[in-house]
Design a protein around this motif. Structure first.
Motif, PDB file in Angstrom:
ATOM      1  N   LEU A   3      44.247   1.751 -78.953  1.00 28.99           N
ATOM      2  CA  LEU A   3      44.183   0.600 -78.061  1.00 28.99           C
ATOM      3  C   LEU A   3      44.890  -0.573 -78.722  1.00 28.99           C
ATOM      4  N   VAL A   4      45.863  -1.136 -78.031  1.00 32.05           N
ATOM      5  CA  VAL A   4      46.659  -2.227 -78.588  1.00 32.05           C
ATOM      6  C   VAL A   4      46.578  -3.424 -77.649  1.00 32.05           C
ATOM      7  N   GLY A  22      44.508   6.140 -83.091  1.00 32.83           N
ATOM      8  CA  GLY A  22      43.051   6.176 -83.081  1.00 32.83           C
ATOM      9  C   GLY A  22      42.395   4.862 -83.442  1.00 32.83           C
ATOM     10  N   ARG A  23      43.182   3.805 -83.612  1.00 32.43           N
ATOM     11  CA  ARG A  23      42.629   2.512 -84.008  1.00 32.43           C
ATOM     12  C   ARG A  23      42.671   1.519 -82.854  1.00 32.43           C
ATOM     13  N   ARG A  24      41.970   0.404 -83.073  1.00 35.42           N
ATOM     14  CA  ARG A  24      42.050  -0.748 -82.169  1.00 35.42           C
ATOM     15  C   ARG A  24      42.895  -1.802 -82.864  1.00 35.42           C
ATOM     16  N   VAL A  29      47.127  -2.180 -74.016  1.00 34.37           N
ATOM     17  CA  VAL A  29      47.844  -0.915 -73.899  1.00 34.37           C
ATOM     18  C   VAL A  29      46.950   0.195 -74.445  1.00 34.37           C
ATOM     19  N   ALA A  30      46.644   1.162 -73.613  1.00 30.51           N
ATOM     20  CA  ALA A  30      45.855   2.322 -74.034  1.00 30.51           C
ATOM     21  C   ALA A  30      46.799   3.498 -74.235  1.00 30.51           C
ATOM     22  N   LEU A  31      46.807   4.042 -75.440  1.00 32.28           N
ATOM     23  CA  LEU A  31      47.686   5.155 -75.789  1.00 32.28           C
ATOM     24  C   LEU A  31      46.827   6.389 -76.067  1.00 32.28           C
ATOM     25  N   GLY A  68      49.483  12.418 -72.970  1.00 28.42           N
ATOM     26  CA  GLY A  68      49.661  11.772 -71.680  1.00 28.42           C
ATOM     27  C   GLY A  68      50.301  10.400 -71.797  1.00 28.42           C
ATOM     28  N   ARG A  69      50.415   9.755 -70.643  1.00 26.96           N
ATOM     29  CA  ARG A  69      51.117   8.487 -70.563  1.00 26.96           C
ATOM     30  C   ARG A  69      50.216   7.324 -70.925  1.00 26.96           C
ATOM     31  N   ALA A  70      50.843   6.251 -71.393  1.00 34.47           N
ATOM     32  CA  ALA A  70      50.115   5.029 -71.732  1.00 34.47           C
ATOM     33  C   ALA A  70      49.668   4.315 -70.453  1.00 34.47           C
TER      34      ALA A  70
END
Length: 199
Positions: free
Chosen positions: A55-56, A144-146, A183-185, A189-191
């Motif tokens: 998560l960015v 896997g980080r925020r 932004v969820a990565l 799959g797609r962001a």
């Protein structure tokens, strides 16, 4: 004595600050819940297992002080925004950041300062001139980080687009503050990208 009463503009400013204070926990709760859902947390018998999503949060620095040359500090309003960001992280619960990226300019570092002081997190300076390199670093090293990225009006869109190529983000106006992209990565799959307007 005459002239000591409240000025009308002071009443308006007080009301505006009260509205902002009210919306901080509301937006924080919403943002925190959305982050938890996108992160793919799985509940098993009363405990939470974290799925390998990244998560960015990408935002512009807070308001800068005028007439201070090329590397200004934050204005009084910018310092308040920095404090609200830290309060939002506290209210959201799940909004602690593992890694925080700032640039070489004081205004980005000052924006993250209250958050870092309250919640910790690794802080890395990344050159503002190369937003694509920052995105590559996140994709390679922060899985896997925020992650929080405090950038500039002319680089926020480039960073979001580099993380999520399907999404095009317009350059921010010079007087635009508070616009934030999450932004969820997922691991596959797609962001996914959520645009927020923070108070």
């Amino acid at each position: 004595a005459e002239g000591c009463g409240k000025m009308p503009f002071m009443d308006k400013e007080y009301a505006r600050l009260r509205r902002k204070t009210f919306f901080v926990p509301v937006i924080a709760a919403f943002l925190g819940g959305w982050l938890v859902l996108l992160a793919g947390y799985r509940w098993h018998a009363g405990h939470v297992e974290r799925a390998p999503a990244t998560l960015v949060v990408v935002m512009r620095h807070a308001e800068k002080a005028p007439d201070q040359g090329p590397d200004p500090l934050l204005s009084a309003e910018g310092l308040l925004r920095s404090q609200r960001l830290a309060a939002m992280a506290s209210d959201a619960g799940q909004l602690g950041f593992d890694h925080i990226y700032v640039t070489e300019w004081q205004r980005t570092q000052a924006t993250a300062a209250a958050l870092v002081q309250a919640h910790g997190g690794v802080v890395t300076q990344s050159p503002s001139a190369d937003p694509q390199a920052l995105a590559r670093s996140i994709l390679a090293s922060d899985r896997g980080r925020r992650v929080l990225v405090v950038a500039h009006s002319d680089t926020v869109g480039s960073i979001v687009h580099a993380l999520a190529p399907e999404v095009s983000v317009p350059e921010m106006a010079d007087d635009e503050y508070g616009t934030t992209y999450v932004v969820a990565l997922p691991s596959t799959g797609r962001a996914s990208v959520l645009k927020l307007r923070l108070p």
